[in-house]
Design a protein around this motif. Structure first.
Motif, mmCIF file in Angstrom:
data_model
loop_
_atom_site.group_PDB
_atom_site.id
_atom_site.type_symbol
_atom_site.label_atom_id
_atom_site.label_comp_id
_atom_site.label_asym_id
_atom_site.label_seq_id
_atom_site.Cartn_x
_atom_site.Cartn_y
_atom_site.Cartn_z
ATOM 1 N N THR A 68 0.837 -1.205 0.000
ATOM 2 C CA THR A 68 0.000 0.000 0.000
ATOM 3 C C THR A 68 0.866 1.248 0.000
ATOM 4 N N ALA A 72 1.044 3.968 -3.001
ATOM 5 C CA ALA A 72 0.743 5.382 -2.741
ATOM 6 C C ALA A 72 1.888 6.277 -3.191
ATOM 7 N N PRO A 88 -1.932 10.910 -4.164
ATOM 8 C CA PRO A 88 -3.020 10.132 -3.623
ATOM 9 C C PRO A 88 -3.429 10.490 -2.219
ATOM 10 N N CYS A 98 0.600 6.821 4.205
ATOM 11 C CA CYS A 98 -0.823 6.692 3.908
ATOM 12 C C CYS A 98 -1.605 6.797 5.207
ATOM 13 N N HIS A 102 -6.617 4.567 3.736
ATOM 14 C CA HIS A 102 -5.965 3.929 2.592
ATOM 15 C C HIS A 102 -5.574 2.491 2.918
ATOM 16 N N GLN A 105 -8.773 0.242 3.214
ATOM 17 C CA GLN A 105 -9.377 -0.019 1.905
ATOM 18 C C GLN A 105 -8.488 -0.927 1.064
ATOM 19 N N SER A 106 -7.189 -0.719 1.133
ATOM 20 C CA SER A 106 -6.270 -1.585 0.397
ATOM 21 C C SER A 106 -6.333 -3.006 0.944
ATOM 22 N N LEU A 155 -7.964 0.219 -6.541
ATOM 23 C CA LEU A 155 -6.987 1.136 -5.957
ATOM 24 C C LEU A 155 -6.890 2.423 -6.762
ATOM 25 N N VAL A 159 -9.512 3.910 -4.055
ATOM 26 C CA VAL A 159 -8.679 4.081 -2.864
ATOM 27 C C VAL A 159 -7.749 5.274 -2.981
ATOM 28 N N PHE A 160 -7.041 5.401 -4.115
ATOM 29 C CA PHE A 160 -6.078 6.481 -4.268
ATOM 30 C C PHE A 160 -6.570 7.632 -5.134
ATOM 31 N N THR A 162 -8.154 10.900 -5.051
ATOM 32 C CA THR A 162 -8.456 11.848 -3.985
ATOM 33 C C THR A 162 -9.563 12.814 -4.353
#
Length: 188
Positions: A68, A72, A88, A98, A102, A105-106, A155, A159-160, A162
């Motif tokens: 992760t 990121a 991100p 992170c 993050h 979720q990852s 992802l 997730v990333f 923003t």
């Protein structure tokens, strides 16, 4: 009619300062695959001194956090570099850049990928009582590839990501438009 430029201060996949989908995918495969290979070796080494289940759980937790962070910082990071307000959204605090969101979720995407590969292998064994090693590996690797693509998309897009793309506000600049009377006099 003039569109006001959209200034968010953050990048979204697909914006000029974020890596494109192809570059992100190559980085995803390199970093994720590298962590996966290192994890495989680490589990084998730890299993010599710990029960396999415990070794696997420890390595899975550490490798998910490491992957992760790498994703990121490098896979989905903007060209301006990770940091608050760019890329991100890493926090920049402490050794982990992170946020907890993050990482959770990852971890959820990793758990979903694990579920896909496990279900595929269980389904194979439900249909074939003793599949050969080549068939079993083909099913596992195919499910792993599909799960990896799904994880990459989750992802990258969720997730990333923003910011979400929103249409730029439309503004009307009346100073640049000629007065109606001027239009009538120039037309005659």
């Amino acid at each position: 009619m003039e569109r006001a430029p959209q200034q968010t201060g953050r990048s979204t996949p697909g914006t000029p300062d974020a890596p494109g989908a192809s570059a992100s995918f190559v980085r995803f495969v390199i970093f994720g695959g590298g962590v996966g290979l290192a994890s495989s070796a680490a589990v084998a080494l730890l299993a010599a001194v710990l029960p396999f289940t415990l070794a696997n759980a420890l390595v899975t937790a550490v490798s998910t956090i490491l992957a992760t962070e790498l994703h990121a910082r490098f896979t989905f990071a903007s060209a301006s570099g990770p940091g608050p307000g760019s890329g991100p959204g890493p926090t920049g605090r402490g050794p982990l850049r992170c946020g907890l969101r993050h990482h959770l979720q990852s971890a959820a995407t990793a758990a979903a990928a694990f579920a896909v590969t496990t279900l595929a292998t269980l389904a194979l064994h439900a249909f074939a009582s003793a599949p050969g090693l080549a068939v079993e590996q083909t099913v596992y690797l195919s499910a792993s590839a599909l799960a990896g693509i799904g994880r990459f998309l989750a992802l990258r897009l969720y997730v990333f990501a923003t910011t979400r793309r929103q249409p730029a506000p439309v503004t009307l600049d009346l100073r640049a438009a000629p007065a109606r009377r001027e239009l009538l006099t120039t037309a005659s």
